[in-house]
Design a protein around this motif. Structure first.
Motif, PDB file in Angstrom:
ATOM      1  N   PHE A 122       0.837  -1.199   0.000  1.00 39.19           N
ATOM      2  CA  PHE A 122       0.000   0.000   0.000  1.00 39.19           C
ATOM      3  C   PHE A 122       0.870   1.246   0.000  1.00 39.19           C
ATOM      4  O   PHE A 122       0.663   2.177  -0.792  1.00 39.19           O
ATOM      5  CB  PHE A 122      -0.907  -0.043   1.223  1.00 39.19           C
ATOM      6  CG  PHE A 122      -1.933   1.056   1.304  1.00 39.19           C
ATOM      7  CD1 PHE A 122      -3.250   0.816   0.953  1.00 39.19           C
ATOM      8  CD2 PHE A 122      -1.595   2.317   1.759  1.00 39.19           C
ATOM      9  CE1 PHE A 122      -4.211   1.816   1.044  1.00 39.19           C
ATOM     10  CE2 PHE A 122      -2.540   3.328   1.859  1.00 39.19           C
ATOM     11  CZ  PHE A 122      -3.852   3.068   1.499  1.00 39.19           C
ATOM     12  N   ALA A 123       1.856   1.270   0.882  1.00 40.94           N
ATOM     13  CA  ALA A 123       2.708   2.453   1.022  1.00 40.94           C
ATOM     14  C   ALA A 123       3.505   2.724  -0.244  1.00 40.94           C
ATOM     15  O   ALA A 123       3.668   3.873  -0.659  1.00 40.94           O
ATOM     16  CB  ALA A 123       3.647   2.280   2.209  1.00 40.94           C
ATOM     17  N   GLN A 124       4.005   1.662  -0.885  1.00 35.39           N
ATOM     18  CA  GLN A 124       4.802   1.850  -2.093  1.00 35.39           C
ATOM     19  C   GLN A 124       3.925   2.157  -3.302  1.00 35.39           C
ATOM     20  O   GLN A 124       4.241   3.050  -4.095  1.00 35.39           O
ATOM     21  CB  GLN A 124       5.626   0.593  -2.357  1.00 35.39           C
ATOM     22  CG  GLN A 124       6.687   0.332  -1.305  1.00 35.39           C
ATOM     23  CD  GLN A 124       7.414  -0.980  -1.534  1.00 35.39           C
ATOM     24  OE1 GLN A 124       7.535  -1.440  -2.665  1.00 35.39           O
ATOM     25  NE2 GLN A 124       7.879  -1.598  -0.469  1.00 35.39           N
ATOM     26  N   ARG A 125       2.817   1.425  -3.434  1.00 37.08           N
ATOM     27  CA  ARG A 125       1.951   1.576  -4.612  1.00 37.08           C
ATOM     28  C   ARG A 125       1.364   2.987  -4.704  1.00 37.08           C
ATOM     29  O   ARG A 125       1.248   3.558  -5.790  1.00 37.08           O
ATOM     30  CB  ARG A 125       0.831   0.539  -4.565  1.00 37.08           C
ATOM     31  CG  ARG A 125      -0.054   0.516  -5.805  1.00 37.08           C
ATOM     32  CD  ARG A 125      -1.117  -0.551  -5.676  1.00 37.08           C
ATOM     33  NE  ARG A 125      -0.555  -1.881  -5.587  1.00 37.08           N
ATOM     34  CZ  ARG A 125      -0.244  -2.642  -6.635  1.00 37.08           C
ATOM     35  NH1 ARG A 125      -0.463  -2.184  -7.859  1.00 37.08           N
ATOM     36  NH2 ARG A 125       0.267  -3.849  -6.470  1.00 37.08           N
ATOM     37  N   TYR A 126       0.973   3.537  -3.554  1.00 38.93           N
ATOM     38  CA  TYR A 126       0.288   4.835  -3.560  1.00 38.93           C
ATOM     39  C   TYR A 126       1.167   5.957  -3.017  1.00 38.93           C
ATOM     40  O   TYR A 126       0.651   6.982  -2.548  1.00 38.93           O
ATOM     41  CB  TYR A 126      -1.016   4.735  -2.761  1.00 38.93           C
ATOM     42  CG  TYR A 126      -1.886   3.585  -3.219  1.00 38.93           C
ATOM     43  CD1 TYR A 126      -2.345   3.511  -4.516  1.00 38.93           C
ATOM     44  CD2 TYR A 126      -2.223   2.555  -2.344  1.00 38.93           C
ATOM     45  CE1 TYR A 126      -3.136   2.449  -4.953  1.00 38.93           C
ATOM     46  CE2 TYR A 126      -3.000   1.490  -2.762  1.00 38.93           C
ATOM     47  CZ  TYR A 126      -3.451   1.431  -4.067  1.00 38.93           C
ATOM     48  OH  TYR A 126      -4.215   0.381  -4.492  1.00 38.93           O
ATOM     49  N   ALA A 127       2.472   5.781  -3.104  1.00 41.36           N
ATOM     50  CA  ALA A 127       3.396   6.747  -2.505  1.00 41.36           C
ATOM     51  C   ALA A 127       3.169   8.160  -3.031  1.00 41.36           C
ATOM     52  O   ALA A 127       3.256   9.136  -2.274  1.00 41.36           O
ATOM     53  CB  ALA A 127       4.841   6.315  -2.764  1.00 41.36           C
ATOM     54  N   ARG A 128       2.868   8.297  -4.329  1.00 47.17           N
ATOM     55  CA  ARG A 128       2.696   9.635  -4.898  1.00 47.17           C
ATOM     56  C   ARG A 128       1.369  10.255  -4.488  1.00 47.17           C
ATOM     57  O   ARG A 128       1.202  11.470  -4.549  1.00 47.17           O
ATOM     58  CB  ARG A 128       2.808   9.589  -6.431  1.00 47.17           C
ATOM     59  CG  ARG A 128       4.148   9.078  -6.947  1.00 47.17           C
ATOM     60  CD  ARG A 128       5.323   9.903  -6.406  1.00 47.17           C
ATOM     61  NE  ARG A 128       6.588   9.455  -6.947  1.00 47.17           N
ATOM     62  CZ  ARG A 128       7.376   8.537  -6.396  1.00 47.17           C
ATOM     63  NH1 ARG A 128       7.000   7.964  -5.255  1.00 47.17           N
ATOM     64  NH2 ARG A 128       8.511   8.191  -6.959  1.00 47.17           N
ATOM     65  N   HIS A 129       0.403   9.448  -4.097  1.00 43.68           N
ATOM     66  CA  HIS A 129      -0.831   9.975  -3.523  1.00 43.68           C
ATOM     67  C   HIS A 129      -0.614  10.380  -2.070  1.00 43.68           C
ATOM     68  O   HIS A 129      -1.145  11.392  -1.607  1.00 43.68           O
ATOM     69  CB  HIS A 129      -1.936   8.915  -3.566  1.00 43.68           C
ATOM     70  CG  HIS A 129      -2.759   8.945  -4.808  1.00 43.68           C
ATOM     71  ND1 HIS A 129      -3.784   8.060  -5.049  1.00 43.68           N
ATOM     72  CD2 HIS A 129      -2.720   9.764  -5.893  1.00 43.68           C
ATOM     73  CE1 HIS A 129      -4.338   8.324  -6.212  1.00 43.68           C
ATOM     74  NE2 HIS A 129      -3.702   9.342  -6.751  1.00 43.68           N
ATOM     75  N   LEU A 130       0.143   9.587  -1.357  1.00 50.09           N
ATOM     76  CA  LEU A 130       0.274   9.794   0.076  1.00 50.09           C
ATOM     77  C   LEU A 130       0.980  11.099   0.421  1.00 50.09           C
ATOM     78  O   LEU A 130       0.775  11.644   1.507  1.00 50.09           O
ATOM     79  CB  LEU A 130       1.005   8.609   0.711  1.00 50.09           C
ATOM     80  CG  LEU A 130       0.272   7.268   0.615  1.00 50.09           C
ATOM     81  CD1 LEU A 130       1.165   6.122   1.082  1.00 50.09           C
ATOM     82  CD2 LEU A 130      -1.021   7.291   1.417  1.00 50.09           C
ATOM     83  N   VAL A 131       1.793  11.603  -0.499  1.00 46.99           N
ATOM     84  CA  VAL A 131       2.486  12.859  -0.216  1.00 46.99           C
ATOM     85  C   VAL A 131       1.644  14.071  -0.613  1.00 46.99           C
ATOM     86  O   VAL A 131       2.041  15.203  -0.339  1.00 46.99           O
ATOM     87  CB  VAL A 131       3.857  12.915  -0.926  1.00 46.99           C
ATOM     88  CG1 VAL A 131       4.773  11.829  -0.417  1.00 46.99           C
ATOM     89  CG2 VAL A 131       3.703  12.813  -2.441  1.00 46.99           C
TER      90      VAL A 131
END
Length: 382
Positions: A122-131
């Motif tokens: 989850f953290a890697q796949r959506y990293a660009r959303h999470l920031v």
């Protein structure tokens, strides 16, 4: 004296064990997680405050204005938190410790985690959303819990479903009764040549699952008719209209109004496309029949097989539908409610028209009366 109880010259140790940190947290100390946002998305200690170490000097005063506040720093393994501790001491904070072993030890020892903790994928796949502050962990979790019904797995449904799957929509329900034909492949990019003859719903499921295995893909190989429209759409958070015929569009619009589900409409014709959002939860929102009170004739609105369509055009409009869906789920931006966005592919230009709710609309007007889906289907007959 253990490594986790290393003592500084003052009263507080340099480092404390995770279980000691939990006890101090419960006694009122503040636990500051100094990892980066994408790291914290994979999980945080319960009640921790997230401040990346690079921002610590600028942001710590917002949570600990009193420099005698009992502060505990935690990172992944205990190295950055030692640097963070030293940084705060230099800023004048007097009671700062580092958590030995960091979050890796905290989780390994089974200490409580914050709600919504997620895994490394989850953290890697959506990293660009999470920031993105407008998305972040809470927004990504909202996306992962959303249920979207996709009417049609064709020209509009292909790009919309691909990008919604990539964005992490929790459940996509694909509703289509067609099979893949070679003539589809010029624009229906969710399908491939090897799947000619396969049901479009199954072909799309294979592509979407390969793109993002965490998304649940429900398939309904059926045509929407009066008898099933409400049962097919009920329970979804929003509906994307990728239909290629007017009977389906009128039925879906009526069902969305009755069920209180936002409908993201789009249509394409030759080199032009249009998109809007109809949201019956809003008193000011028009519906599809405010735009088209009665269906146009076949001569006025021929289908793609008769009139043709530029292959990239459904891609552009389908991506705009996916964008509207994500905005609605996140509660961000200004949705296309009361606005009809028109695109001219040859001129590469957009034009926005205001679309007001029609008081005399046969669908949502003041005197409109619902007499059954079968009656709605009949308006397109003949």
């Amino acid at each position: 004296m253990t490594a986790g109880s290393q003592t500084a010259s003052g009263a507080d140790p340099v480092e404390i064990e995770p279980h000691e940190a939990l006890a101090r947290l419960r006694d009122g100390a503040l636990l500051v997680d100094v990892r980066e946002m994408d790291e914290r998305a994979a999980g945080m200690p319960c009640d921790a405050i997230g401040i990346a170490r690079a921002s610590l000097g600028d942001e710590i005063a917002a949570v600990a204005a009193d420099r005698s506040t009992d502060l505990m720093m935690i990172c992944a393994s205990g190295q950055r938190s030692l640097l963070a501790r030293q940084q705060l001491l230099e800023l004048g904070y007097t009671r700062v410790v580092s958590v030995c072993g960091g979050f890796n030890r905290w989780r390994a020892e089974g200490l409580p985690l914050a709600d919504g903790a997620v895994d490394d994928d989850f953290a890697q796949r959506y990293a660009r959303h999470l920031v993105l502050p407008e998305v972040g962990l809470s927004g990504q979790i909202r996306l992962s819990r959303a249920r979207v019904a996709m009417i049609g797995a064709g020209g509009l449904g292909s790009p919309a479903s691909l990008y919604l799957a990539a964005a992490g929509i929790g459940t996509l329900t694909l509703i289509d009764d067609d099979k893949v034909e070679r003539s589809n492949l010029q624009r229906q990019v969710v399908h491939v040549d090897a799947r000619i003859g396969m049901a479009k719903t199954e072909s799309a499921r294979l592509s979407l699952s390969a793109l993002n295995p965490s998304v649940s893909i429900d398939t309904r190989e059926t045509r929407i008719v009066a008898a099933n429209v409400e049962s097919l759409l009920d329970g979804h958070d929003l509906v994307i209209d990728g239909a290629d015929n007017f009977p389906t569009r009128y039925l879906v619009d009526a069902a969305c109004r009755r069920l209180g589900i936002p409908l993201i409409y789009a249509a394409v014709h030759r080199f032009s496309g249009q998109i809007s959002v109809f949201d019956s939860r809003r008193e000011d929102s028009p519906c599809y029949r405010c735009l088209f009170p009665e269906p146009p004739s076949a001569a006025e609105a021929p289908n793609c097989s008769e009139a043709g369509v530029l292959g990239v055009l459904p891609g552009i409009m389908g991506l705009l539908q996916a964008n509207e869906a994500i905005k609605l789920i996140l509660g961000q931006g200004r949705p296309l409610v009361g606005r009809l966005l028109c695109f001219d592919a040859l001129d590469a230009s957009f034009r926005e028209l205001q679309l007001s709710r029609d008081p005399a609309c046969p669908g949502c007007g003041d005197g409109a009366a619902f007499s059954g889906y079968q009656d709605i289907a009949r308006i397109c007959a003949g």
